[in-house]
Design a protein around this motif. Structure first.
Motif, PDB file in Angstrom:
ATOM      1  N   SER A   1     -12.091 -26.800  -8.974  1.00 34.28           N
ATOM      2  CA  SER A   1     -11.185 -26.949  -7.831  1.00 34.28           C
ATOM      3  C   SER A   1     -11.546 -28.148  -6.983  1.00 34.28           C
ATOM      4  O   SER A   1     -10.667 -28.869  -6.478  1.00 34.28           O
ATOM      5  CB  SER A   1     -11.217 -25.673  -6.978  1.00 34.28           C
ATOM      6  OG  SER A   1     -10.748 -24.577  -7.708  1.00 34.28           O
ATOM      7  N   SER A   2     -12.878 -28.366  -6.798  1.00 27.73           N
ATOM      8  CA  SER A   2     -13.317 -29.510  -5.988  1.00 27.73           C
ATOM      9  C   SER A   2     -12.854 -30.830  -6.597  1.00 27.73           C
ATOM     10  O   SER A   2     -12.366 -31.737  -5.895  1.00 27.73           O
ATOM     11  CB  SER A   2     -14.837 -29.497  -5.855  1.00 27.73           C
ATOM     12  OG  SER A   2     -15.257 -28.323  -5.202  1.00 27.73           O
ATOM     13  N   LEU A   3     -13.035 -30.967  -7.930  1.00 26.88           N
ATOM     14  CA  LEU A   3     -12.574 -32.199  -8.598  1.00 26.88           C
ATOM     15  C   LEU A   3     -11.055 -32.357  -8.505  1.00 26.88           C
ATOM     16  O   LEU A   3     -10.525 -33.458  -8.290  1.00 26.88           O
ATOM     17  CB  LEU A   3     -13.000 -32.162 -10.075  1.00 26.88           C
ATOM     18  CG  LEU A   3     -14.515 -32.238 -10.350  1.00 26.88           C
ATOM     19  CD1 LEU A   3     -14.769 -32.027 -11.831  1.00 26.88           C
ATOM     20  CD2 LEU A   3     -15.055 -33.587  -9.894  1.00 26.88           C
ATOM     21  N   PHE A   4     -10.391 -31.222  -8.669  1.00 24.04           N
ATOM     22  CA  PHE A   4      -8.931 -31.249  -8.627  1.00 24.04           C
ATOM     23  C   PHE A   4      -8.429 -31.644  -7.240  1.00 24.04           C
ATOM     24  O   PHE A   4      -7.452 -32.388  -7.102  1.00 24.04           O
ATOM     25  CB  PHE A   4      -8.389 -29.866  -9.010  1.00 24.04           C
ATOM     26  CG  PHE A   4      -6.900 -29.821  -9.175  1.00 24.04           C
ATOM     27  CD1 PHE A   4      -6.292 -30.401 -10.279  1.00 24.04           C
ATOM     28  CD2 PHE A   4      -6.110 -29.222  -8.212  1.00 24.04           C
ATOM     29  CE1 PHE A   4      -4.914 -30.360 -10.430  1.00 24.04           C
ATOM     30  CE2 PHE A   4      -4.739 -29.175  -8.357  1.00 24.04           C
ATOM     31  CZ  PHE A   4      -4.131 -29.748  -9.472  1.00 24.04           C
ATOM     32  N   ILE A   5      -9.135 -31.158  -6.190  1.00 22.21           N
ATOM     33  CA  ILE A   5      -8.735 -31.478  -4.808  1.00 22.21           C
ATOM     34  C   ILE A   5      -8.894 -32.963  -4.524  1.00 22.21           C
ATOM     35  O   ILE A   5      -8.048 -33.573  -3.843  1.00 22.21           O
ATOM     36  CB  ILE A   5      -9.561 -30.625  -3.821  1.00 22.21           C
ATOM     37  CG1 ILE A   5      -9.109 -29.170  -3.894  1.00 22.21           C
ATOM     38  CG2 ILE A   5      -9.423 -31.130  -2.381  1.00 22.21           C
ATOM     39  CD1 ILE A   5     -10.017 -28.192  -3.213  1.00 22.21           C
ATOM     40  N   ARG A   6     -10.017 -33.563  -5.026  1.00 21.34           N
ATOM     41  CA  ARG A   6     -10.238 -34.997  -4.805  1.00 21.34           C
ATOM     42  C   ARG A   6      -9.133 -35.855  -5.438  1.00 21.34           C
ATOM     43  O   ARG A   6      -8.754 -36.895  -4.915  1.00 21.34           O
ATOM     44  CB  ARG A   6     -11.593 -35.389  -5.385  1.00 21.34           C
ATOM     45  CG  ARG A   6     -12.774 -34.817  -4.598  1.00 21.34           C
ATOM     46  CD  ARG A   6     -14.074 -35.135  -5.285  1.00 21.34           C
ATOM     47  NE  ARG A   6     -15.204 -34.503  -4.605  1.00 21.34           N
ATOM     48  CZ  ARG A   6     -16.442 -34.522  -5.065  1.00 21.34           C
ATOM     49  NH1 ARG A   6     -16.708 -35.140  -6.198  1.00 21.34           N
ATOM     50  NH2 ARG A   6     -17.403 -33.927  -4.386  1.00 21.34           N
TER      51      ARG A   6
ATOM     52  N   LYS B   1      -5.085 -24.408  -0.299  1.00 23.25           N
ATOM     53  CA  LYS B   1      -5.991 -23.989   0.769  1.00 23.25           C
ATOM     54  C   LYS B   1      -6.186 -22.469   0.792  1.00 23.25           C
ATOM     55  O   LYS B   1      -7.311 -21.965   0.916  1.00 23.25           O
ATOM     56  CB  LYS B   1      -5.444 -24.474   2.103  1.00 23.25           C
ATOM     57  CG  LYS B   1      -6.398 -24.235   3.268  1.00 23.25           C
ATOM     58  CD  LYS B   1      -5.834 -24.840   4.536  1.00 23.25           C
ATOM     59  CE  LYS B   1      -6.791 -24.588   5.706  1.00 23.25           C
ATOM     60  NZ  LYS B   1      -6.269 -25.157   6.965  1.00 23.25           N
ATOM     61  N   ASP B   2      -5.080 -21.746   0.702  1.00 23.79           N
ATOM     62  CA  ASP B   2      -5.167 -20.285   0.727  1.00 23.79           C
ATOM     63  C   ASP B   2      -5.953 -19.735  -0.464  1.00 23.79           C
ATOM     64  O   ASP B   2      -6.721 -18.768  -0.344  1.00 23.79           O
ATOM     65  CB  ASP B   2      -3.757 -19.674   0.736  1.00 23.79           C
ATOM     66  CG  ASP B   2      -3.016 -19.982   2.020  1.00 23.79           C
ATOM     67  OD1 ASP B   2      -3.700 -20.287   3.013  1.00 23.79           O
ATOM     68  OD2 ASP B   2      -1.782 -19.945   2.006  1.00 23.79           O
TER      69      ASP B   2
ATOM     70  N   ALA C   1      -9.516 -17.527  -0.271  1.00 20.42           N
ATOM     71  CA  ALA C   1      -9.707 -16.221  -0.919  1.00 20.42           C
ATOM     72  C   ALA C   1     -10.929 -16.239  -1.830  1.00 20.42           C
ATOM     73  O   ALA C   1     -11.725 -15.286  -1.875  1.00 20.42           O
ATOM     74  CB  ALA C   1      -8.461 -15.852  -1.719  1.00 20.42           C
ATOM     75  N   THR C   2     -11.097 -17.331  -2.556  1.00 20.71           N
ATOM     76  CA  THR C   2     -12.245 -17.476  -3.449  1.00 20.71           C
ATOM     77  C   THR C   2     -13.548 -17.492  -2.657  1.00 20.71           C
ATOM     78  O   THR C   2     -14.541 -16.879  -3.044  1.00 20.71           O
ATOM     79  CB  THR C   2     -12.114 -18.761  -4.285  1.00 20.71           C
ATOM     80  OG1 THR C   2     -10.878 -18.746  -4.985  1.00 20.71           O
ATOM     81  CG2 THR C   2     -13.262 -18.880  -5.269  1.00 20.71           C
ATOM     82  N   SER C   3     -13.529 -18.210  -1.513  1.00 19.24           N
ATOM     83  CA  SER C   3     -14.729 -18.302  -0.671  1.00 19.24           C
ATOM     84  C   SER C   3     -15.126 -16.935  -0.130  1.00 19.24           C
ATOM     85  O   SER C   3     -16.315 -16.615  -0.023  1.00 19.24           O
ATOM     86  CB  SER C   3     -14.480 -19.273   0.485  1.00 19.24           C
ATOM     87  OG  SER C   3     -14.231 -20.580   0.002  1.00 19.24           O
ATOM     88  N   ALA C   4     -14.119 -16.129   0.242  1.00 20.08           N
ATOM     89  CA  ALA C   4     -14.416 -14.786   0.760  1.00 20.08           C
ATOM     90  C   ALA C   4     -15.137 -13.941  -0.284  1.00 20.08           C
ATOM     91  O   ALA C   4     -16.073 -13.197   0.022  1.00 20.08           O
ATOM     92  CB  ALA C   4     -13.123 -14.104   1.197  1.00 20.08           C
ATOM     93  N   LYS C   5     -14.676 -14.048  -1.527  1.00 20.01           N
ATOM     94  CA  LYS C   5     -15.328 -13.303  -2.605  1.00 20.01           C
ATOM     95  C   LYS C   5     -16.753 -13.809  -2.821  1.00 20.01           C
ATOM     96  O   LYS C   5     -17.678 -13.039  -3.078  1.00 20.01           O
ATOM     97  CB  LYS C   5     -14.529 -13.437  -3.898  1.00 20.01           C
ATOM     98  CG  LYS C   5     -13.177 -12.740  -3.862  1.00 20.01           C
ATOM     99  CD  LYS C   5     -12.436 -12.938  -5.165  1.00 20.01           C
ATOM    100  CE  LYS C   5     -11.051 -12.275  -5.127  1.00 20.01           C
ATOM    101  NZ  LYS C   5     -10.290 -12.505  -6.360  1.00 20.01           N
ATOM    102  N   MET C   6     -16.902 -15.131  -2.707  1.00 19.09           N
ATOM    103  CA  MET C   6     -18.232 -15.715  -2.930  1.00 19.09           C
ATOM    104  C   MET C   6     -19.241 -15.274  -1.871  1.00 19.09           C
ATOM    105  O   MET C   6     -20.429 -15.084  -2.154  1.00 19.09           O
ATOM    106  CB  MET C   6     -18.141 -17.235  -2.944  1.00 19.09           C
ATOM    107  CG  MET C   6     -17.506 -17.800  -4.211  1.00 19.09           C
ATOM    108  SD  MET C   6     -17.533 -19.591  -4.209  1.00 19.09           S
ATOM    109  CE  MET C   6     -19.284 -19.883  -4.217  1.00 19.09           C
ATOM    110  N   GLU C   7     -18.778 -15.111  -0.632  1.00 22.25           N
ATOM    111  CA  GLU C   7     -19.680 -14.677   0.433  1.00 22.25           C
ATOM    112  C   GLU C   7     -20.278 -13.306   0.110  1.00 22.25           C
ATOM    113  O   GLU C   7     -21.458 -13.044   0.381  1.00 22.25           O
ATOM    114  CB  GLU C   7     -18.928 -14.609   1.763  1.00 22.25           C
ATOM    115  CG  GLU C   7     -18.652 -15.986   2.353  1.00 22.25           C
ATOM    116  CD  GLU C   7     -17.887 -15.901   3.669  1.00 22.25           C
ATOM    117  OE1 GLU C   7     -17.721 -14.764   4.156  1.00 22.25           O
ATOM    118  OE2 GLU C   7     -17.458 -16.940   4.177  1.00 22.25           O
TER     119      GLU C   7
END
Length: 544
Positions: free
Chosen positions: A347-352, A362-363, A367-373
């Motif tokens: 995702s990071s590469l794709f965003i760049r 963004k959404d 959601a992914t970040s919440a799961k990672m936490e």
């Protein structure tokens, strides 16, 4: 109208109150179980005081009373001791021609046989001592014993073709016992509750009233208190009121523990209740059922052990399945973490490259970040373990570097000394110095000390795991200063994969024959002689 509203509100909040009360009772039960040894100590102290009093008893009748008291005290605590005092009482009663006590002790013998499942033998004894013109007290005990016999017999038959007759007999003798029972005491109300329970619908209000009356009159650490609470749990079980059933099972179990009762049922039923209804973890259920089995072995009740073993198998299987399910979920979680991490990278590469899609993604990233936490919390535990392992490895590297440095420095000093002596034509003195074993022994001792520290730091559980491979008489212990004995050092090198005796001898400065002897001793004292050295290689596979 107001009274109706109050009743409705009470019925609505009662389940919540009982559930909260049950949570508190579980805490009280666990606290009581933690103090089991203390309650047993109090029981033993009381028994010893009674036994000490025997020194001052001279008359046969007083001795018979003392034996009866000890038999009753041991009745629900230790079967063999209870039977011992019953037999002593029988012998003394026969010897002194005391007919009443002879019958009373035969009744005690019968009650003990009933707890062990010897129903036919118990009935045979009862037929021989049927009351004629005996006291009301004896007649009451006799009919209460008969009630107990047929009650247990009916339960044992589990509703087969003989159960109906046994149930009729137990009600018949229960009524006779009640007629002769002292009125208005706790035991009387308990028996009335039993009568209503077996004669009417189990949820009859009278049944509950009688049981609760008996419960309120008894101390919380008495045998009758436990029996009454257990009876109430059965009433609510029949009424399908599981929370009140659980409540009174807990009350009964706490009474059993605090009264040091080993012949008990409540604790195993709580374990089974947890297993069926999942009100607590299966680990807690297994803990309770194991303690129940321990009590059954202490009391020496064969039937109870068989009964608990069947329940134990159910709970253990369920607990094992629960652990397997948890492990599967953890494996899935770990896989999800890896996939999520890969997803984040992509995702990071794709965003760049695709800034114009930032808002749309963004959404998804949030959601992914919440799961990672959530999952990162689990990773922290793994990271802490890895850091600890790395620190141990760093310490071992430092030890290795220190040993190498000392060896290099020692060789350099020796080379300098050799050059100086040769230049000074002191070859004999040099030869004498090099031939001295004092320096070599000191160096070997330093090496072995450092080796012991390094190895035990890396494998702190090595000694205990190795002893599990050896017979008890051959267990190896560390020296008082924490160093390993020679035979343990040989095992340590075997664990490190050095299997040639000549190499082991060279490293430890032992003779090859000495190393061979140590290996022979170890193998001869191993539990699995054929695979001993293979098993040593498998010790401490996880660095603690």
């Amino acid at each position: 109208m107001r009274h109706l509203i109050i009743i409705i509100i009470t019925l609505m909040i009662q389940p919540i109150y009982v559930k909260g009360d049950n949570n508190q009772l579980y805490k009280q039960l666990d606290a009581a179980l933690a103090q089991r040894a203390h309650y047993v100590e109090l029981k033993e102290k009381n028994l010893n005081e009674i036994k000490q009093g025997a020194k001052y008893v001279t008359s046969n009748e007083d001795k018979l009373k003392l034996y009866e008291q000890l038999a009753n005290e041991y009745k629900a605590y230790e079967y063999d001791s209870a039977m011992t005092y019953v037999n002593k009482g029988l012998i003394l009663a026969q010897k002194s021609n005391n007919i009443l006590f002879n019958k009373r002790f035969q009744l005690s013998q019968t009650r003990l046989l009933i707890t062990r499942g010897f129903y036919a033998e118990a009935k045979e004894i009862l037929q021989k001592i049927e009351p004629q013109e005996d006291s009301h007290d004896y007649q009451f005990l006799y009919y209460y014993t008969l009630y107990g016999l047929y009650n247990n017999w009916a339960t044992f038959c589990e509703n087969n073709e003989f159960s109906k007759n046994y149930n009729q007999q137990k009600v018949k003798y229960l009524k006779k016992a009640i007629e002769l029972s002292p009125k208005k005491d706790a035991f009387y109300y308990y028996l009335m509750g039993e009568l209503y329970y077996f004669s009417n619908h189990p949820n009859n209000n009278k049944t509950i009233q009688y049981y609760k009356k008996a419960l309120s009159m008894e101390k919380a650490n008495s045998r009758l208190h436990a029996m009454t609470a257990f009876a109430l749990s059965e009433v609510y079980q029949k009424a399908n009121n599981l929370e009140l059933m659980e409540h009174y099972l807990l009350v009964a179990a706490i009474s059993d523990v605090t009264s040091a009762t080993k012949e008990n049922v409540a604790l195993q039923d709580i374990a089974l209740f947890i297993y069926k209804h999942k009100t607590r973890s299966l680990k807690k259920a297994q803990e309770y059922i194991n303690l129940s089995l321990e009590d059954a072995y202490t009391y020496n009740n064969r039937l109870r052990r068989i009964e608990i073993s069947s329940k134990l198998q159910l709970i253990t299987n369920a607990y094992t399945d629960d652990i397997k399910t948890t492990n599967r979920l953890l494996n899935i979680a770990l896989l999800v973490i890896i996939l999520l991490l890969l997803g984040v990278g992509i995702s990071s590469l794709f965003i760049r490259k695709k800034n114009r899609l930032l808002k749309q993604k963004k959404d998804e990233i949030s959601a992914t970040s919440a799961k990672m936490e959530i999952l990162n919390g689990q990773l922290h535990l793994i990271n802490d373990e890895l850091k600890d392992t790395n620190q141990k490895r760093e310490r071992l590297v430092k030890v290795y570097i220190d040993l190498c440095y000392k060896n290099i420095e020692r060789n350099s000093k020796l080379r300098t000394l050799a050059v100086r002596k040769i230049k000074a034509n002191q070859s004999k003195e040099l030869l004498s110095l090099l031939s001295s074993s004092t320096s070599t022994e000191k160096e070997n001792k330093e090496f072995l000390t450092e080796f012991d520290k390094a190895f035990l730091s890396l494998y702190p559980t090595f000694v205990s795991e190795l002893n599990q491979q050896l017979t008890e008489s051959a267990h190896i212990q560390l020296k008082e200063n924490g160093e390993m004995p020679p035979i343990l050092r040989v095992c340590a090198l075997l664990r490190l994969g050095i299997t040639e005796s000549s190499k082991i001898a060279g490293i430890l400065s032992y003779s090859p024959q000495t190393v061979y002897n140590y290996r022979s001793i170890l193998k001869n004292n191993a539990i699995d002689k054929e695979h001993f050295e293979e098993n040593v290689l498998k010790l401490c596979m996880i660095i603690a």
